[in-house]
Design a protein around this motif. Structure first.
Motif, PDB file in Angstrom:
ATOM      1  N   UNK A  78      60.354  79.498  23.490  1.00  0.00           N
ATOM      2  CA  UNK A  78      59.486  78.828  24.448  1.00  0.00           C
ATOM      3  C   UNK A  78      60.257  78.646  25.755  1.00  0.00           C
ATOM      4  N   UNK A  79      59.563  78.313  26.841  1.00  0.00           N
ATOM      5  CA  UNK A  79      60.279  78.057  28.101  1.00  0.00           C
ATOM      6  C   UNK A  79      61.351  76.982  27.979  1.00  0.00           C
ATOM      7  N   UNK A  80      61.180  76.058  27.023  1.00  0.00           N
ATOM      8  CA  UNK A  80      62.160  74.989  26.817  1.00  0.00           C
ATOM      9  C   UNK A  80      63.218  75.368  25.780  1.00  0.00           C
ATOM     10  N   UNK A  81      63.298  76.674  25.459  1.00  0.00           N
ATOM     11  CA  UNK A  81      64.353  77.242  24.617  1.00  0.00           C
ATOM     12  C   UNK A  81      64.254  76.849  23.146  1.00  0.00           C
ATOM     13  N   UNK A  82      63.043  76.675  22.667  1.00  0.00           N
ATOM     14  CA  UNK A  82      62.828  76.490  21.234  1.00  0.00           C
ATOM     15  C   UNK A  82      62.436  77.835  20.646  1.00  0.00           C
ATOM     16  N   UNK A  83      63.118  78.245  19.584  1.00  0.00           N
ATOM     17  CA  UNK A  83      62.851  79.548  18.986  1.00  0.00           C
ATOM     18  C   UNK A  83      61.512  79.533  18.256  1.00  0.00           C
ATOM     19  N   UNK A  84      60.669  80.536  18.528  1.00  0.00           N
ATOM     20  CA  UNK A  84      59.393  80.672  17.832  1.00  0.00           C
ATOM     21  C   UNK A  84      59.470  81.730  16.734  1.00  0.00           C
ATOM     22  N   UNK A  85      60.167  82.818  17.001  1.00  0.00           N
ATOM     23  CA  UNK A  85      60.336  83.845  15.973  1.00  0.00           C
ATOM     24  C   UNK A  85      61.489  84.775  16.332  1.00  0.00           C
ATOM     25  N   UNK A  86      61.979  85.490  15.329  1.00  0.00           N
ATOM     26  CA  UNK A  86      63.040  86.469  15.544  1.00  0.00           C
ATOM     27  C   UNK A  86      62.658  87.765  14.839  1.00  0.00           C
ATOM     28  N   UNK A  87      62.848  88.869  15.528  1.00  0.00           N
ATOM     29  CA  UNK A  87      62.637  90.185  14.952  1.00  0.00           C
ATOM     30  C   UNK A  87      64.014  90.827  14.791  1.00  0.00           C
ATOM     31  N   UNK A  88      64.619  90.696  13.622  1.00  0.00           N
ATOM     32  CA  UNK A  88      65.992  91.189  13.457  1.00  0.00           C
ATOM     33  C   UNK A  88      66.059  92.690  13.223  1.00  0.00           C
ATOM     34  N   UNK A  89      67.136  93.275  13.689  1.00  0.00           N
ATOM     35  CA  UNK A  89      67.468  94.646  13.324  1.00  0.00           C
ATOM     36  C   UNK A  89      68.375  94.540  12.108  1.00  0.00           C
ATOM     37  N   UNK A  90      67.874  94.893  10.952  1.00  0.00           N
ATOM     38  CA  UNK A  90      68.630  94.578   9.745  1.00  0.00           C
ATOM     39  C   UNK A  90      68.804  95.778   8.826  1.00  0.00           C
ATOM     40  N   UNK A  91      69.831  95.678   8.000  1.00  0.00           N
ATOM     41  CA  UNK A  91      70.084  96.701   6.987  1.00  0.00           C
ATOM     42  C   UNK A  91      69.143  96.456   5.819  1.00  0.00           C
ATOM     43  N   UNK A  92      68.418  97.462   5.449  1.00  0.00           N
ATOM     44  CA  UNK A  92      67.476  97.350   4.336  1.00  0.00           C
ATOM     45  C   UNK A  92      68.135  97.845   3.043  1.00  0.00           C
ATOM     46  N   UNK A  93      67.822  97.174   1.955  1.00  0.00           N
ATOM     47  CA  UNK A  93      68.175  97.698   0.645  1.00  0.00           C
ATOM     48  C   UNK A  93      69.606  97.525   0.202  1.00  0.00           C
ATOM     49  N   UNK A  94      70.328  96.546   0.774  1.00  0.00           N
ATOM     50  CA  UNK A  94      71.686  96.305   0.278  1.00  0.00           C
ATOM     51  C   UNK A  94      71.578  95.446  -0.993  1.00  0.00           C
ATOM     52  N   UNK A  95      71.126  96.096  -2.057  1.00  0.00           N
ATOM     53  CA  UNK A  95      70.816  95.396  -3.300  1.00  0.00           C
ATOM     54  C   UNK A  95      72.053  94.757  -3.921  1.00  0.00           C
ATOM     55  N   UNK A  96      73.185  95.474  -3.920  1.00  0.00           N
ATOM     56  CA  UNK A  96      74.395  94.955  -4.530  1.00  0.00           C
ATOM     57  C   UNK A  96      74.842  93.655  -3.859  1.00  0.00           C
ATOM     58  N   UNK A  97      74.755  93.612  -2.534  1.00  0.00           N
ATOM     59  CA  UNK A  97      75.125  92.399  -1.804  1.00  0.00           C
ATOM     60  C   UNK A  97      74.249  91.225  -2.223  1.00  0.00           C
ATOM     61  N   UNK A  98      72.960  91.453  -2.287  1.00  0.00           N
ATOM     62  CA  UNK A  98      72.046  90.356  -2.609  1.00  0.00           C
ATOM     63  C   UNK A  98      72.191  89.897  -4.064  1.00  0.00           C
ATOM     64  N   UNK A  99      72.493  90.813  -4.940  1.00  0.00           N
ATOM     65  CA  UNK A  99      72.757  90.410  -6.324  1.00  0.00           C
ATOM     66  C   UNK A  99      73.954  89.467  -6.390  1.00  0.00           C
ATOM     67  N   UNK A 100      74.981  89.787  -5.611  1.00  0.00           N
ATOM     68  CA  UNK A 100      76.169  88.928  -5.573  1.00  0.00           C
ATOM     69  C   UNK A 100      75.825  87.568  -4.981  1.00  0.00           C
ATOM     70  N   UNK A 101      74.988  87.556  -3.940  1.00  0.00           N
ATOM     71  CA  UNK A 101      74.577  86.285  -3.344  1.00  0.00           C
ATOM     72  C   UNK A 101      73.850  85.409  -4.355  1.00  0.00           C
ATOM     73  N   UNK A 102      72.901  86.006  -5.061  1.00  0.00           N
ATOM     74  CA  UNK A 102      72.077  85.233  -5.998  1.00  0.00           C
ATOM     75  C   UNK A 102      72.890  84.749  -7.204  1.00  0.00           C
ATOM     76  N   UNK A 103      73.955  85.473  -7.522  1.00  0.00           N
ATOM     77  CA  UNK A 103      74.769  85.100  -8.688  1.00  0.00           C
ATOM     78  C   UNK A 103      75.847  84.080  -8.336  1.00  0.00           C
ATOM     79  N   UNK A 104      76.189  83.968  -7.063  1.00  0.00           N
ATOM     80  CA  UNK A 104      77.288  83.075  -6.666  1.00  0.00           C
ATOM     81  C   UNK A 104      76.867  81.607  -6.817  1.00  0.00           C
TER      82      UNK A 104
END
Length: 322
Positions: A78-104
């Motif tokens: 917003x004009x007052x610098x409140x974030x409304x949304x983010x469109x990230x450029x992200x790596x798709x399908x790093x399954x091994x990483x997410x499995x480690x996250x969920x198990x930690x």
């Protein structure tokens, strides 16, 4: 994955549409013009890492296509610098990483991160030339807390407790000359808190974009509990870098760059009008960009350590004393 050398050339751009600024592209170059049509910023999209658009904007397929092609994230505010949304450029399908996250399910990495944060808070307080006896005592306490938080088998709640006590002592000392009361996120109770909200928001989205680049599930934290729509991992890994924003605000206050006239007060809230926001964004962004390579290397090293199941003491450290 992006290399450190590649990241050195990456840039962050801000567009303030309420001031008449416009975005266009020419031969894969990003061009930002002011209200008079003069070029304010021009660079190749290959160097763009993060684009903040502040104010109303009609999203185009051209912008989306280039975001995907060149791998930059977009944050809408917003004009007052409140974030409304983010469109990230992200790596798709790093399954091994997410499995480690969920198990930690430990707290050792969280303790390491918070110890690092307290270390940097302490480093910032040490930079003050003339210290009172009370300030010296606070530094000694923070040094002890930096060690205490690393004690084996502390719960997440206990770690947060040490972090909270440290933060209170730190802020009371850091902003003692500026009628500091307490850290109150999003309440805008005073100018300093308002500027901290802005600074931490910019830092948060910078770190969010880096984490998305590796494919992390940013909603799964190591300390902050999972909560609907809260990017807990970003909250966690932002912690060691918060003193960058604090230092920038303190410097601006000391140099007289912060003026109460730039804000308007409404029901005990200090609001920064959009026409004055560019000045303070510039101050904070300059400070963050000074450390952008160190932040990148930290998160790159964090990813590698997490994937390799390293012990907590082998995870990276960001040191403001260096």
């Amino acid at each position: 994955m992006m290399s450190t050398r590649d990241f050195e050339y990456k840039q962050i751009a801000f567009v303030f549409t309420d001031e008449g600024e416009k975005i266009s592209f020419k031969n894969d170059n990003l061009i930002i013009t002011d209200s008079e049509g003069k070029i304010k910023h021009q660079s190749t999209c290959y160097r763009l890492f993060l684009l903040f658009i502040c104010g109303d904007y009609c999203l185009t397929t051209g912008l989306l296509d280039r975001s995907r092609k060149f791998g930059f994230s977009i944050v809408f505010m917003t004009p007052n610098l409140r974030v409304t949304t983010m469109l990230p450029s992200k790596a798709e399908g790093n399954v091994m990483l997410r499995k480690k996250q969920y198990a930690y399910d430990k707290t050792d990495i969280a303790a390491h991160v918070i110890s690092n944060k307290i270390h940097n808070q302490c480093a910032l307080l040490k930079k003050k030339r003339k210290k009172s006896e009370e300030e010296k005592t606070i530094i000694e306490k923070l040094e002890q807390f930096e060690k205490d938080v690393l004690k084996a088998e502390l719960s997440g709640q206990e770690i947060m407790g040490i972090e909270g006590i440290s933060a209170k002592l730190y802020f009371n000392s850091l902003f003692s000359e500026y009628k500091w009361k307490s850290r109150q996120p999003r309440t805008k109770c005073d100018i300093t808190n308002t500027l901290m909200d802005i600074g931490y928001t910019i830092l948060f989205n910078f770190i969010n974009a880096l984490l998305e680049m590796y494919g992390f599930d940013v909603y799964v934290g190591i300390l902050h509990t999972q909560f609907f729509h809260r990017k807990s991992l970003v909250c966690d890994l932002e912690e060691p870098f918060r003193p960058i924003v604090d230092a920038a605000i303190l410097k601006a206050l000391n140099l007289g760059q912060v003026s109460e006239k730039d804000f308007w007060k409404n029901q005990n809230q200090f609001i920064l009008p959009w026409k004055n926001s560019k000045k303070y964004v510039g101050i904070i962004l300059e400070a963050i960009m000074e450390y952008k390579n160190e932040i990148f290397i930290y998160l790159q090293s964090y990813y590698r350590a997490f994937m390799r199941n390293k012990d907590a003491e082998e995870f990276p450290i960001f040191d403001m004393e260096v």
